[in-house]
Design a protein around this motif. Structure first.
Motif, mmCIF file in Angstrom:
data_model
loop_
_atom_site.group_PDB
_atom_site.id
_atom_site.type_symbol
_atom_site.label_atom_id
_atom_site.label_comp_id
_atom_site.label_asym_id
_atom_site.label_seq_id
_atom_site.Cartn_x
_atom_site.Cartn_y
_atom_site.Cartn_z
ATOM 1 N N GLY A 184 12.001 34.212 7.152
ATOM 2 C CA GLY A 184 12.103 33.091 6.225
ATOM 3 C C GLY A 184 12.120 31.750 6.933
ATOM 4 N N ILE A 185 13.017 31.607 7.920
ATOM 5 C CA ILE A 185 13.152 30.343 8.656
ATOM 6 C C ILE A 185 11.892 30.052 9.461
ATOM 7 N N ALA A 186 11.405 31.077 10.179
ATOM 8 C CA ALA A 186 10.240 30.891 11.051
ATOM 9 C C ALA A 186 8.993 30.549 10.241
ATOM 10 N N LEU A 187 8.815 31.219 9.113
ATOM 11 C CA LEU A 187 7.623 30.985 8.297
ATOM 12 C C LEU A 187 7.622 29.570 7.731
ATOM 13 N N SER A 188 8.780 29.116 7.275
ATOM 14 C CA SER A 188 8.889 27.765 6.727
ATOM 15 C C SER A 188 8.575 26.716 7.799
ATOM 16 N N ALA A 189 9.176 26.885 8.982
ATOM 17 C CA ALA A 189 8.984 25.904 10.056
ATOM 18 C C ALA A 189 7.547 25.905 10.562
ATOM 19 N N CYS A 190 7.005 27.100 10.809
ATOM 20 C CA CYS A 190 5.662 27.177 11.390
ATOM 21 C C CYS A 190 4.590 26.752 10.404
ATOM 22 N N ARG A 191 4.774 27.030 9.114
ATOM 23 C CA ARG A 191 3.813 26.559 8.110
ATOM 24 C C ARG A 191 3.814 25.041 8.024
ATOM 25 N N GLU A 192 5.026 24.462 8.043
ATOM 26 C CA GLU A 192 5.109 22.999 7.984
ATOM 27 C C GLU A 192 4.457 22.385 9.212
ATOM 28 N N ALA A 193 4.725 22.956 10.385
ATOM 29 C CA ALA A 193 4.123 22.437 11.616
ATOM 30 C C ALA A 193 2.606 22.596 11.588
ATOM 31 N N TYR A 194 2.140 23.704 11.070
ATOM 32 C CA TYR A 194 0.689 23.952 10.966
ATOM 33 C C TYR A 194 0.045 22.933 10.031
ATOM 34 N N GLU B 6 -8.226 31.247 14.748
ATOM 35 C CA GLU B 6 -8.240 29.793 14.910
ATOM 36 C C GLU B 6 -7.574 29.398 16.234
ATOM 37 N N ALA B 7 -6.416 30.001 16.518
ATOM 38 C CA ALA B 7 -5.716 29.704 17.772
ATOM 39 C C ALA B 7 -6.541 30.144 18.981
ATOM 40 N N ALA B 8 -7.211 31.291 18.869
ATOM 41 C CA ALA B 8 -8.060 31.772 19.959
ATOM 42 C C ALA B 8 -9.229 30.830 20.191
ATOM 43 N N ARG B 9 -9.847 30.369 19.098
ATOM 44 C CA ARG B 9 -10.967 29.423 19.213
ATOM 45 C C ARG B 9 -10.528 28.138 19.887
ATOM 46 N N ASN B 10 -9.267 27.768 19.658
ATOM 47 C CA ASN B 10 -8.745 26.518 20.229
ATOM 48 C C ASN B 10 -8.176 26.695 21.630
ATOM 49 N N GLN C 8 -0.362 27.375 15.929
ATOM 50 C CA GLN C 8 -1.239 28.294 15.193
ATOM 51 C C GLN C 8 -0.938 29.746 15.589
ATOM 52 N N PHE C 9 -0.816 29.978 16.893
ATOM 53 C CA PHE C 9 -0.521 31.339 17.354
ATOM 54 C C PHE C 9 0.821 31.814 16.816
ATOM 55 N N GLN C 10 1.828 30.944 16.862
ATOM 56 C CA GLN C 10 3.162 31.345 16.421
ATOM 57 C C GLN C 10 3.202 31.599 14.920
ATOM 58 N N LEU C 11 2.463 30.807 14.143
ATOM 59 C CA LEU C 11 2.391 31.056 12.705
ATOM 60 C C LEU C 11 1.716 32.406 12.446
ATOM 61 N N ALA C 12 0.635 32.686 13.178
ATOM 62 C CA ALA C 12 -0.042 33.979 13.029
ATOM 63 C C ALA C 12 0.905 35.116 13.359
ATOM 64 N N ARG C 13 1.731 34.920 14.369
ATOM 65 C CA ARG C 13 2.699 35.946 14.780
ATOM 66 C C ARG C 13 3.725 36.207 13.679
ATOM 67 N N VAL C 14 4.216 35.144 13.064
ATOM 68 C CA VAL C 14 5.220 35.298 12.001
ATOM 69 C C VAL C 14 4.589 35.933 10.766
ATOM 70 N N LEU C 15 3.366 35.508 10.438
ATOM 71 C CA LEU C 15 2.675 36.083 9.288
ATOM 72 C C LEU C 15 2.448 37.581 9.474
ATOM 73 N N GLU D 130 8.947 21.918 16.807
ATOM 74 C CA GLU D 130 10.013 22.416 17.680
ATOM 75 C C GLU D 130 10.778 23.561 17.020
ATOM 76 N N GLN D 131 10.998 23.458 15.708
ATOM 77 C CA GLN D 131 11.658 24.560 15.001
ATOM 78 C C GLN D 131 10.801 25.822 15.059
ATOM 79 N N CYS D 132 9.495 25.652 14.946
ATOM 80 C CA CYS D 132 8.570 26.788 15.056
ATOM 81 C C CYS D 132 8.639 27.379 16.466
ATOM 82 N N ASP D 133 8.692 26.508 17.474
ATOM 83 C CA ASP D 133 8.831 26.975 18.860
ATOM 84 C C ASP D 133 10.122 27.769 19.036
ATOM 85 N N ARG D 134 11.191 27.281 18.431
ATOM 86 C CA ARG D 134 12.500 27.929 18.569
ATOM 87 C C ARG D 134 12.524 29.286 17.883
#
Length: 286
Positions: free
Chosen positions: A71-81, A112-116, A90-97, A42-46
């Motif tokens: 910083g915040i987005a990368l931490s949240a999305c990596r943890e969620a991933y 990976e997100a596209a494959r899924n 996966q898409f949101q982590l790719a976006r932040v990266l 949810e933090q990654c979504d936010r």
């Protein structure tokens, strides 16, 4: 007399106590959402939900690329991933990266997100493949994403069929996909559709329909559409000649800094518009 006053005081105290109890129950029933109450997903979504992603978590407003807090987005999305996040994560982590400049990792996770099956990931990854010369693979991804209802994929299919990128040139199919994207709200698709109908090269010329889609794009703020529709009203091409409507469209385009729009207006009107635009820009910068 005193008894009645005391009775009123007791009633007031009872009502006040009841109100306090109701407020307490309301506070229990509707707790404020705090960052600590959110899961990593949810933090990654936010922090990284895209406005172009029809699959994003709509409990949170979308975040434009420039507003991503890396910083915040990368931490949240990596943890969620790492917690076996779904395709959206996966898409949101790719976006932040990508925003963080980590292009190689971003591309790997975007694939990976596209494959899924994440539609917007398929569009973005397809665009990367097309830029690398893999237009046919990209076209297949656009088809899958468009079938899932993605507007950008529909637009990209329109471009592919119009220009013959990854597929054979087909004006009728280009029109069909541009129309689908324009009806869904894409102003650039509406403009490109109007241009095809206006020029009459890949499809039969239809100036009346061209004017319709120029108008649709202009209503959504497309400056090029304002100019082209203004020229049609000015000359009476495909529509009834209407100099007043033409001048209004030129004025709108000029206000947004379009040089042809400014050129089409008389010097007094142009000067007034430029001054107004400059003042508006100064107000926004404060």
């Amino acid at each position: 007399m005193d008894n009645r006053i005391n009775q009123r005081i007791r009633i007031a105290n009872i009502l006040l106590l009841a109100a306090i109890m109701l407020l307490s129950f309301a506070a229990i029933a509707l707790p404020a959402a705090r960052a600590g109450d959110l899961t990593a997903a949810e933090q990654c979504d936010r922090e990284a939900g895209s406005e172009f992603d029809s699959e994003r978590n709509r409990s949170f407003p979308s975040v434009s690329t420039e507003d991503i807090r890396i910083g915040i987005a990368l931490s949240a999305c990596r943890e969620a991933y790492n917690q076996n996040g779904d395709a959206r994560t996966q898409f949101q982590l790719a976006r932040v990266l990508d925003k963080a400049g980590q292009k190689i990792q971003s591309r790997r996770i975007l694939e990976e997100a596209a494959r899924n099956g994440h539609a917007l990931a398929m569009v973005n990854y397809g665009a990367q493949l097309a830029a690398a010369g893999e237009a046919e693979t990209a076209f297949g991804l656009y088809e899958r994403a468009a079938a899932a209802g993605n507007i950008l994929a529909a637009y990209n299919l329109g471009v592919a069929y119009r220009d013959g990128v990854g597929t054979a040139t087909d004006g009728a199919l280009a029109i069909r996909w541009f129309e689908r994207a324009s009806i869904a709200g894409d102003d650039v698709a509406a403009f490109n559709l109007a241009v095809m109908l206006d020029e009459g090269k890949a499809v039969p010329e239809d100036n009346l329909e061209a004017a319709k889609f120029y108008g649709l794009a202009a209503e959504r703020g497309n400056v090029d559409a304002m100019i082209n529709l203004g020229l049609m009203f000015e000359s009476g091409e495909g529509v009834r000649r209407n100099p007043v409507a033409a001048q209004e469209l030129f004025r709108q385009a000029a206000y947004q800094g379009d040089p042809l729009g400014q050129q089409k207006l008389d010097p007094i009107a142009t000067g007034s518009i430029l001054r107004t635009a400059m003042l508006a820009k100064m107000d926004r910068s404060k």
